[in-house]
Design a protein around this motif. Sequence first.
Motif, PDB file in Angstrom:
ATOM      1  N   LEU A  30       0.846  -1.186   0.000  1.00 53.06           N
ATOM      2  CA  LEU A  30       0.000   0.000   0.000  1.00 53.06           C
ATOM      3  C   LEU A  30       0.884   1.241   0.000  1.00 53.06           C
ATOM      4  N   GLY A  31       0.257   2.361  -0.276  1.00 55.82           N
ATOM      5  CA  GLY A  31       1.026   3.591  -0.241  1.00 55.82           C
ATOM      6  C   GLY A  31       0.276   4.745  -0.855  1.00 55.82           C
ATOM      7  N   ALA A  32       0.854   5.916  -0.655  1.00 55.99           N
ATOM      8  CA  ALA A  32       0.323   7.134  -1.259  1.00 55.99           C
ATOM      9  C   ALA A  32       1.436   7.767  -2.078  1.00 55.99           C
ATOM     10  N   HIS A  71       4.873   6.975  -0.148  1.00 54.96           N
ATOM     11  CA  HIS A  71       4.759   6.915   1.311  1.00 54.96           C
ATOM     12  C   HIS A  71       3.977   5.649   1.670  1.00 54.96           C
ATOM     13  N   LEU A 119      -5.085   6.634   1.918  1.00 54.03           N
ATOM     14  CA  LEU A 119      -4.371   5.839   0.913  1.00 54.03           C
ATOM     15  C   LEU A 119      -5.378   5.009   0.142  1.00 54.03           C
ATOM     16  N   ILE A 147      -5.799   1.912  -2.995  1.00 55.35           N
ATOM     17  CA  ILE A 147      -5.253   0.991  -3.993  1.00 55.35           C
ATOM     18  C   ILE A 147      -6.228   0.906  -5.154  1.00 55.35           C
TER      19      ILE A 147
END
Lengths: 502, 79
Positions: free
Chosen positions: A343-345, A390, B69, B71
């Motif tokens: 996951l991440g931004a 991030h 966040l 996905i």
Amino acid sequence: MAETNGNVNKGRRAKPTQPLRRRRPADSGPPPEVPTEPQMPGTTGRYLVLIDADNVRKGVNALTQATGMSFASAADFEGGAIDAETLSTEGAIVFDELAVAVLDLNPDQVPSVSAAATEGSGILAVEPERVVYAIDEPTGLLLADSATTIPLEVGAPPDVLIPAPPMPAAQPPPPRASLPMDFLLGYREAVNHLVDRALAAAGVAAPGAGEVFLEALDQSSLTWGLQVTRVAESRATGRGVRVAVLDTGMDLGHPDFVGRSITSRSFIRFEAVQDLHGHGTHCVGTACGPKRPGQMPRYGIAYEAEIYAGKVLSNRGSGSDSGILAGINWAISQNCRVVSMSLGAPTVAGQGFSRIFESVARRALAAGTLIVAAAGNESQRPGLISPVSHPANCPSIMAVGAFDSALVVAAFSCGGLNPQGGQVDIAAPGVQVRSAWPRPVLYRTISGTSMATPHVAGIAALHAEANSDVRGGALGWLLLQSAKRVDLPTRDVGAGLAQAPE
Amino acid sequence: MTVERVNIVIADAYLGRFEAVVKRCVKAGLEVDQALKDIGVVSGRIDAGNRQRLRRVRGVAAVETDRELHIAPPGSEKQ
């Protein structure tokens, strides 16, 4: 292009599925005649056999048994030189230095030779010898009939004579002529192809094999990702190692996980752990899936690890820092040695890392928990490389980039552009990755650094089992130290391709 | 006044006094959603105007906005 690590392939992009036929100039006369025996187009009717270099005698004995042929050894000829006439009379020659045999087989002998190529037999691969043509050299050098020999002047042992391809006898051949470079290159291609296939069959990456590498891999029993990371060869199973996958949860009733130790918790309000997205199940599958799934190929790495499925992303695929932090806290409290976060931004050039996630990652390492996270999918190579996302951009979190099956950086994989922790630390298979998917689908093949990350997490679990006293930062170091170096920018792949322990 | 969701990390030197620091954060205006002692993090909500005050609480090392966040959706080939 990937490094070859001693493979004969070094410094080139192989084209193993391409016939080695080269285009002839228009004025070079008719193409050579193909022998009349049933055979594949572009082949000579002879066969090349790759023999285990450490067991040449054993391989030759197996070939003798399979064919009833006696083998002449190149070493028995003056200077190791063998001509076409010798080949045609002997029928079978072994080039000891190359660990390659050339056999003039009848079509009905081929199946028995193929059948003899079993594990431990000393025979690694069998394939038809290809016809190669020169393109740039003066035609006179190759104007010879099939019985003519042309000295091979390569200056390095073995200084053998190689038969010219069958050509119309338009005129008497020159008594001695240097073999055209294209002819030599063609032969090298053929041998390299043979080696590539043998390596692929052995589950060893043949970096540099180019975009056709996936075709050369047999994925019937093992995904390409598990092959190139040498998972099947590892004695480790992840037994006793707790692996947390913080994601969209998991299909707790997936048939491939029946009987497994699974601890789960949802950090998403009003949503159970049960994965209605699929991403989490896929990631758990790669990191901890079974050795023998209901449907082959095997896709899971640490098949005896204890699974900790933390739901920090909703069924719609969204989450927040606070939920992820809660998941990390849970994983540490459960004494998980590895935390996988696909996951991440996205970040932008010049953006720093989160002080909070960095502090947390350091504390996790101190507590013996290694966090690996996806580098991100925002690149559009070759034109655009985006910085690591991030929270993978934290120095104390291991950022994972993605390879494709040719061991080239995936077009979407983020790069280490930002200083202070924004680097890619390691890379793993992340294109066309097959793994588990919630019922009723069961299996799905998808791509992303999200798929590369659980490869590293599963491999970390194998290292953790194999080195029971190694935890946290030391476990991360072990992953980096054991990664297979590749001839690609560290910006994109860090230490290289993650490798399972022996 | 705008309410912000924040995460706060407690400084290493104050980890042994985690609860005391959380109490000081509450005094500074934080509504605590979760206190994660193992990693020294507190999450919660605070009026935007009090954020600087929170930053000055003894034992607080950093305050960051709680990011979202995402996905890709399940049908996407790239995840």
